[in-house]
Each structure stands twice: as structure tokens, then as C-alpha cells.
Scaffold this motif. Structure first.
Motif, short mmCIF file in Angstrom:
data_model
loop_
_atom_site.label_atom_id
_atom_site.label_comp_id
_atom_site.label_asym_id
_atom_site.label_seq_id
_atom_site.Cartn_x
_atom_site.Cartn_y
_atom_site.Cartn_z
N ARG A 184 0.85 -1.19 0.00
CA ARG A 184 0.00 0.00 0.00
C ARG A 184 0.88 1.24 0.00
N VAL A 185 0.33 2.34 -0.47
CA VAL A 185 1.06 3.60 -0.52
C VAL A 185 0.25 4.65 0.26
N PHE A 186 0.90 5.24 1.26
CA PHE A 186 0.29 6.30 2.06
C PHE A 186 1.02 7.60 1.72
N CYS A 187 0.26 8.65 1.47
CA CYS A 187 0.85 9.93 1.08
C CYS A 187 0.29 11.04 1.97
N ILE A 188 1.17 11.76 2.66
CA ILE A 188 0.76 12.87 3.51
C ILE A 188 1.07 14.18 2.80
N VAL A 189 0.03 14.96 2.60
CA VAL A 189 0.18 16.26 1.95
C VAL A 189 -0.33 17.35 2.90
N GLY A 190 0.19 18.56 2.74
CA GLY A 190 -0.31 19.69 3.51
C GLY A 190 -1.50 20.33 2.83
N ASP A 191 -2.32 21.03 3.61
CA ASP A 191 -3.48 21.67 2.99
C ASP A 191 -3.07 22.84 2.10
N GLY A 192 -2.07 23.61 2.52
CA GLY A 192 -1.57 24.65 1.64
C GLY A 192 -1.02 24.11 0.34
N GLU A 193 -0.42 22.94 0.43
CA GLU A 193 0.14 22.26 -0.75
C GLU A 193 -0.94 21.89 -1.76
N MET A 194 -2.18 21.75 -1.29
CA MET A 194 -3.26 21.40 -2.20
C MET A 194 -3.57 22.51 -3.20
N ASN A 195 -2.95 23.68 -3.03
CA ASN A 195 -3.08 24.73 -4.04
C ASN A 195 -2.38 24.37 -5.34
N GLU A 196 -1.48 23.40 -5.29
CA GLU A 196 -0.65 23.06 -6.45
C GLU A 196 -1.44 22.20 -7.45
N GLY A 197 -1.37 22.58 -8.72
CA GLY A 197 -2.12 21.90 -9.76
C GLY A 197 -1.83 20.42 -9.95
N PRO A 198 -0.56 19.96 -9.85
CA PRO A 198 -0.30 18.54 -10.07
C PRO A 198 -1.08 17.61 -9.15
N ASN A 199 -1.45 18.09 -7.95
CA ASN A 199 -2.25 17.24 -7.06
C ASN A 199 -3.58 16.87 -7.70
N TRP A 200 -4.18 17.82 -8.38
CA TRP A 200 -5.50 17.57 -8.94
C TRP A 200 -5.42 16.67 -10.17
N GLU A 201 -4.34 16.72 -10.90
CA GLU A 201 -4.13 15.76 -11.98
C GLU A 201 -3.97 14.35 -11.42
N ALA A 202 -3.21 14.23 -10.32
CA ALA A 202 -3.03 12.92 -9.69
C ALA A 202 -4.36 12.39 -9.16
N MET A 203 -5.20 13.30 -8.66
CA MET A 203 -6.52 12.89 -8.15
C MET A 203 -7.45 12.41 -9.25
N LEU A 204 -7.25 12.86 -10.47
CA LEU A 204 -8.00 12.33 -11.60
C LEU A 204 -7.49 10.96 -12.01
N PHE A 205 -6.17 10.80 -11.95
CA PHE A 205 -5.53 9.57 -12.44
C PHE A 205 -5.83 8.37 -11.53
N ALA A 206 -5.76 8.58 -10.20
CA ALA A 206 -5.88 7.45 -9.27
C ALA A 206 -7.21 6.71 -9.37
#
Length: 278
Positions: A144-166
């Protein structure tokens, strides 16, 4: 298929107060910053290492291990504290943090055994985690893969591309944990780019998503257990409501501790606060 180590055989307590003391010791020894953002993820890491991450206590690079991607790499002292409990780093590494010859960095660095990624340039860890989860799936691994991100970091566009891909690839071996402490480096997230209801957003992208108290160890454990066991075939997201600087009252919800170094006085005061809370 690689054998997966059993976390239940490690028996490390990962006590949050002790982990916070290690963070303070490192920050004071190295005269470094990022204490508040390390404190907000202590309980999250403690529960993951104690109850869920499959790893070998003798080999941080064991082939069957679960992957922990610390995308908010500036919180790495919290992960170092867990690694000290396991024995992957020793007391000398803590007391010598940032001294000449120290191998430990102020941001997550994959050259340090036990850290999976080099991060700190924010917004990229989730994409890496998605790639790891896809690779494990294609290799027929149970990792399994666990990923911890910050809420401010969620402003970054690549996160939303990854959220579409998964969800497209049904990566139900991926658990994203958002450390929603309400701050980023330069201020409150709501004042810089408001994120709204992150659980609703993740659900809209095709994740199973829940919101919890990120300092309630039982709630964290229940969320991870129930999400990974629900058999939905979807990736998972946990929005953890946390307090920046949690555990030391004069640091809590004060963004000055993103970049403030400890003095003799504040170091002793922080230790006293931890002792008083026990």
C-alpha cells in the motif's frame, strides 16, 4: 510476490509526547525551523507506523514494505522521530542534526534510508505516490502507498491531476492524508486560496473520503482500517483536521513557528509544556 513484513511484530509504541520531544531536540540542536508543521502530523505518523505500515525494523528498504510518501517534506522531523523509535536513526543523529557531516536533511530526502521521496518542492509527492501505487498494482504486489500532503500544498495543480488519475486506474492501495492545519508558509490557507470542503472534492474525483480529528489516534486508526477494508476498489482520502504546533500551547495555531528557531528559553518552555500535558 514479495513477502510483506507484519507491523504487528514490531511492538514500537510511537508515543506522541516522546516523538514531539525528539522533534524539539532536533530543532534545538540544529537551530532549524518547521516545528509547527512537524507537530501537526505526529499522531498521523504514530498511528501509521504503529498499526498499519508494513515494514522491516531491520531493513528500511525491505522489498515488501508499504510506502510512506511525505509530500509535505518540511515536516520531516516528525518522520525522523518515528525512525528513531524503530532504530533506523540513532541518538547521535538527533543530537548532531544539521551539524557538519550530518546525513539528515531539513526536507525529506530519498537518500536517507527510510524516506521514500525527495520532497519539499511542494505539490509533487502525490503524483509520485500515485505512480508507486500503480507500479505495485502492475507488479502484483500487496504493498500500500500512504501519502501525507499539507493543505496549503493542495493549491498546487499537479495534485488535482493525480486525483483524476488514481480513480481512473482504481488504485485502492493508495491512501492520501491531508494535514489540514489551516496554515501555509505565508498565512492562513483560507486567506490565500480557500480550499473549501476537501472531502467533498475528493469524493467528486472518485475517492472514498472521510474527515476526522487528526490528533485523535482512535479516529485515525478507524479511518485507515475502514477505508482499506471497504472493498470499493477506489483510492482513499483522509482529511485530518489538525492544529499547527499541537502539543505545546504557546506554539498552537501560531504560524510564527513555521520559521522560528528555538532559544534556550523557548526550548525549555516547550519541554515543560510536554511534561505538564502527560
Amino acid at each position: 510476490m514479495q513477502a510483506v513484513p507484519d507491523p504487528t511484530k514490531t511492538n514500537f509504541p510511537f508515543a506522541p509526547a516522546r516523538l514531539r520531544r525528539t522533534v524539539l531536540d532536533m530543532a534545538y540542536a540544529g537551530q532549524t525551523v518547521h516545528i509547527g508543521c512537524a507537530f501537526s502530523i505526529i499522531e498521523l505518523l504514530a498511528v501509521l507506523y504503529r498499526n498499519h505500515l508494513q515494514f522491516s525494523p531491520t531493513d528500511p528498504a525491505s522489498p515488501g514494505r508499504d510506502m510512506l510518501v511525505l509530500s509535505k517534506g518540511h515536516g520531516v522531523m516528525a518522520q525522523y522521530a518515528c525512525m528513531r523509535e524503530i532504530g533506523w536513526i540513532d541518538d547521535a543523529a538527533v543530537s548532531g542534526y544539521f551539524a557538519d557531516g550530518s546525513t539528515l536533511k531539513g526536507l525529506s530526502d530519498s537518500r536517507v534510508p527510510g524516506l521514500e521521496v525527495t520532497s519539499g518542492s511542494l505539490g509533487h509527492g502525490l503524483s509520485i505516490a500515485v505512480g508507486m501505487a500503480l507500479g505495485a498494482r502492475r507488479n502484483g504486489s500487496n504493498q500500500r502507498v500512504f501519502c501525507i500532503v499539507g493543505d496549503g500544498e493542495m493549491n498546487e495543480g499537479p495534485n488535482w491531476e493525480a486525483m483524476l488519475f488514481a480513480p481512473q486506474h482504481k488504485l485502492d492501495n493508495l491512501v492520501v492524508i491531508i494535514d489540514e492545519n489551516g496554515f501555509q508558509a505565508m498565512g492562513r490557507t483560507d486567506e490565500i486560496i480557500a480550499l473549501g470542503d476537501l472531502a467533498t472534492k475528493f469524493a467528486a474525483f472518485g475517492f472514498d473520503a472521510v474527515t476526522i480529528d487528526g490528533h485523535d489516534e482512535a479516529a485515525i486508526d478507524d479511518a485507515v482500517t475502514s477505508l482499506l477494508g471497504n472493498g470499493s476498489g477506489r483510492p482513499k482520502a483522509i482529511i485530518a483536521k489538525t492544529i499547527k504546533g499541537y502539543g505545546v500551547p504557546f506554539m498552537e495555531n501560531d504560524n510564527i513557528w513555521h520559521y522560528t528557531r528555538l532559544t534556550d528559553q523557548t526550548y525549555q518552555a516547550a519541554i515543560a509544556a510536554l511534561e505538564e500535558a502527560r
